[in-house]
Each structure stands twice: as C-alpha cells, then as structure tokens.
Design a protein around this motif. Structure first.
Motif, short mmCIF file in Angstrom:
data_model
loop_
_atom_site.label_atom_id
_atom_site.label_comp_id
_atom_site.label_asym_id
_atom_site.label_seq_id
_atom_site.Cartn_x
_atom_site.Cartn_y
_atom_site.Cartn_z
N GLY A 28 98.94 67.50 68.13
CA GLY A 28 97.60 66.67 67.96
C GLY A 28 97.10 66.33 69.33
N ARG A 29 97.45 67.01 70.48
CA ARG A 29 96.93 66.76 71.66
C ARG A 29 95.96 67.56 72.03
NH1 ARG A 29 99.27 61.85 72.16
NH2 ARG A 29 101.47 61.77 72.17
N CYS A 146 85.48 68.92 80.16
CA CYS A 146 85.30 69.58 81.48
C CYS A 146 85.46 71.10 81.14
CB CYS A 146 86.32 69.17 82.76
SG CYS A 146 88.18 69.17 82.01
N THR A 147 85.43 72.06 82.16
CA THR A 147 85.54 73.37 81.77
C THR A 147 86.91 73.73 81.25
OG1 THR A 147 86.13 73.76 84.26
CG2 THR A 147 83.97 74.01 83.57
N SER A 148 87.97 72.97 81.98
CA SER A 148 89.31 73.50 81.34
C SER A 148 89.55 72.98 79.99
CB SER A 148 90.33 72.85 82.38
OG SER A 148 90.34 71.40 82.40
N GLY A 149 88.93 71.82 79.71
CA GLY A 149 89.11 71.39 78.21
C GLY A 149 88.48 72.19 77.13
N HIS A 150 87.08 72.34 77.58
CA HIS A 150 86.31 73.49 76.86
C HIS A 150 86.99 74.56 76.49
CE1 HIS A 150 83.42 70.71 75.26
NE2 HIS A 150 82.91 70.16 76.42
N ALA A 151 87.03 75.19 77.89
CA ALA A 151 87.35 76.85 77.95
C ALA A 151 88.85 77.16 77.24
CB ALA A 151 87.42 77.16 79.22
N ILE A 152 89.86 76.03 77.43
CA ILE A 152 91.21 76.36 76.94
C ILE A 152 91.39 75.57 75.73
CG2 ILE A 152 93.73 75.92 77.41
CD1 ILE A 152 92.74 75.97 80.43
N THR A 153 91.30 74.30 75.51
CA THR A 153 91.54 73.68 74.19
C THR A 153 90.46 73.92 73.36
OG1 THR A 153 92.69 71.89 75.15
CG2 THR A 153 91.87 71.32 73.29
N GLY A 154 89.23 73.75 73.79
CA GLY A 154 87.98 73.96 72.62
C GLY A 154 87.75 75.16 72.06
N LEU A 155 87.78 76.20 72.97
CA LEU A 155 88.03 77.83 72.50
C LEU A 155 89.16 78.14 71.62
CD1 LEU A 155 86.39 79.77 75.39
CD2 LEU A 155 85.16 78.77 73.56
N SER A 156 90.27 77.56 71.99
CA SER A 156 91.65 77.83 71.23
C SER A 156 91.36 77.34 69.84
CB SER A 156 92.80 77.53 72.05
OG SER A 156 92.95 76.18 72.37
N SER A 157 90.80 76.28 69.72
CA SER A 157 90.75 75.53 68.34
C SER A 157 89.43 75.85 67.63
CB SER A 157 91.01 73.98 68.56
OG SER A 157 89.95 73.38 69.33
#
Length: 185
Positions: A28-29, A146-157
């Motif tokens: 849940g992170r 930020c870019t890392s949050g959206h590109a990695i976490t956001g897209l993967s979810s």
C-alpha cells in the motif's frame, strides 16, 4: 565487478523495477520523490503555518529512505562504480549537440557548459535554476506528483491522471529542448 560497471540490460533492470513496484503496491505504498519535500517541511513545523503540511508525517518516514538511498547511491555510483569511457552516441546526436554549443560531446554524462560551477554561478545559470526550480516545484504540486511518482507508480497502477502527466512531461521536454533551449544557448 565488470558486470556491475557495465550498463544493465532491460531484462535485468526492468524486472527489478517491476519487483520493487509490486512490493510497494502490495504494502500500500507509493513511490515518488516530491512527496518527501512535503514530509520534510512537515517535520520542520510548516504545518503550523499552512494546512497543506499539517498531516501525519510519521507515516511517511519510510519514504525518506528513498531520498537517502538516492543520495548515497549516487555517491557510490559516481565515486566507486563509474566507468570512465566515452559515451557511444550517434553522429547525428553529436552534430546536433555541437550545433547547440556543446564541446567534447560524449566524453562526460554532464556537459561542463551546463554543470560546471562557472556555468551554475553565471547570471544565466542562476536564472535557469530559479525559474526551473519554480516551474518544477509548481508543476509537481499541480500534477500531484513528480516524474518518478507518475511514471513509475502511477503508470504501474494504471492511473489515467499519471498517463496524462507523463505525456505532459514528455511534451514539455520536447518543447524545452527543441524550442526554448536553442533560444537560451
């Protein structure tokens, strides 16, 4: 040691990123760097002045490890794992970068024309840092990450706002390098 010094292929680094993302989603992170600034401001007492910083920052302590990891990882990578070979760039890229005023293209990851202390402390360098810092800070807050949050976490979810934000990041980068950068340099 030779294997570590070489660029890792996609079939090694990709699954490692996927594994980390799976573990974060499972627990849940979410991953992102910009949320750490909010946490640091809350730790410093900014919640007394602005409601935005008034939250349970202790629940985000784990994410500060990401910042420490980025700092120490960058230090270790630069001073212990750097491979001082020239970067293999296409002739077209070298020609384009030379036309933009970059010398010694491919001999360093960070061009001295942008990253030397002389360039940073010039009027143009300070102006770029101030305006760029403001735009990045505003954009991060406006985009909700930020870019890392959206590109990695956001897209993967599979979050639609993250897809829109990542498209915006790429468009902004293209506009910067093809329209604005040639005017500035």
């Amino acid at each position: 040691m030779e294997y570590i010094l070489q660029p890792w292929p996609w079939y090694v680094s990709g699954p490692l990123i996927a594994l980390v993302m799976f573990l974060l989603l499972y627990f849940g992170r979410t991953f992102g760097m910009s949320s750490n600034l909010r946490t640091l401001c809350a730790i410093g007492g900014a919640g007394k002045k602005a409601e935005f910083f008034n939250f349970d920052w202790k629940s985000q302590r784990w994410n500060l490890i990401v910042v420490l990891g980025a700092i120490f990882g960058g230090f270790i990578a630069h001073y212990l794992l750097s491979n001082p070979i020239n970067i293999d760039l296409s002739e077209a890229t070298i020609k384009d970068l030379n036309a933009l005023g970059f010398n010694n293209v491919g001999q360093s990851l960070l061009p001295a024309e942008l990253y030397s202390w002389d360039a940073v402390f010039s009027f143009k360098g300070i102006l770029i840092l101030v305006i760029g810092g403001f735009l990045v800070g505003f954009g991060t807050r406006y985009a909700g990450g930020c870019t890392s949050g959206h590109a990695i976490t956001g897209l993967s979810s599979l979050q639609l706002p993250s897809l829109i934000a990542v498209i915006g990041f790429f468009l902004g980068g293209l506009i910067m390098i093809h329209l604005i950068f040639p005017i500035l340099f």
